[in-house]
Scaffold this motif. Structure first.
Motif, short mmCIF file in Angstrom:
data_model
loop_
_atom_site.label_atom_id
_atom_site.label_comp_id
_atom_site.label_asym_id
_atom_site.label_seq_id
_atom_site.Cartn_x
_atom_site.Cartn_y
_atom_site.Cartn_z
N SER A 10 0.84 -1.24 0.13
CA SER A 10 0.06 0.04 0.05
C SER A 10 0.87 1.22 0.02
CB SER A 10 -0.96 0.03 1.24
OG SER A 10 -1.63 1.14 1.29
N LEU A 11 1.89 1.25 0.84
CA LEU A 11 2.72 2.40 0.79
C LEU A 11 3.40 2.76 -0.33
CD1 LEU A 11 4.29 2.07 4.45
CD2 LEU A 11 2.65 3.65 3.73
N LYS A 13 1.95 1.84 -3.21
CA LYS A 13 0.90 2.00 -4.22
C LYS A 13 1.09 0.80 -5.29
CE LYS A 13 0.74 7.15 -3.56
NZ LYS A 13 1.35 7.04 -2.26
N LYS A 14 1.33 -0.37 -4.78
CA LYS A 14 1.41 -1.44 -5.75
C LYS A 14 0.09 -2.06 -5.36
CE LYS A 14 5.28 -0.49 -7.50
NZ LYS A 14 5.49 -0.26 -8.73
N ASP A 15 -0.62 -2.91 -6.56
CA ASP A 15 -1.63 -3.91 -6.11
C ASP A 15 -0.88 -5.27 -6.23
OD1 ASP A 15 -4.10 -4.79 -5.89
OD2 ASP A 15 -4.36 -4.92 -8.02
N ASN A 55 4.10 2.90 10.38
CA ASN A 55 3.74 3.57 8.88
C ASN A 55 5.24 4.34 8.72
OD1 ASN A 55 1.68 2.39 8.07
ND2 ASN A 55 0.21 3.84 9.31
N THR A 59 7.65 3.94 5.78
CA THR A 59 7.85 5.11 4.76
C THR A 59 9.50 5.86 4.69
OG1 THR A 59 5.41 5.81 5.31
CG2 THR A 59 7.04 7.48 3.98
#
Length: 81
Positions: A10-11, A13-15, A55, A59
């Motif tokens: 998710s961090l 931004k990958k599915d 998180n 990050t």
């Protein structure tokens, strides 16, 4: 582990889809829950507070790995103690 993998994806931004190998699943009554890390005792006894939550730590780590300058220092093939 699955939750952590999805959080990292998710961090980034990958599915993604996590595939589970049922042979490698821990038995239902495994002791693994006793091994979970918890800093609440040291926080309570020393008034220490961590600088990062999960998180923000992930990050910052992701950003570190995105830097070509940092990757030049990273040697995945060598185990450093």
């Amino acid at each position: 582990i699955e939750k952590l993998v999805y959080k990292i994806a998710s961090l980034l931004k990958k599915d993604i889809t996590v595939e589970t190998d049922n042979v490698r699943l821990r038995p239902e009554k495994s002791e693994v829950e006793r091994l979970w890390g918890d800093n609440s005792k040291i926080c309570r006894m020393t008034n220490w507070t961590p600088q990062y939550d999960l998180n923000s730590g992930l990050t910052e780590t992701i950003e570190w790995f995105r830097s070509k300058k940092n990757l030049e220092k990273y040697k995945a093939q060598i185990y450093n103690r």
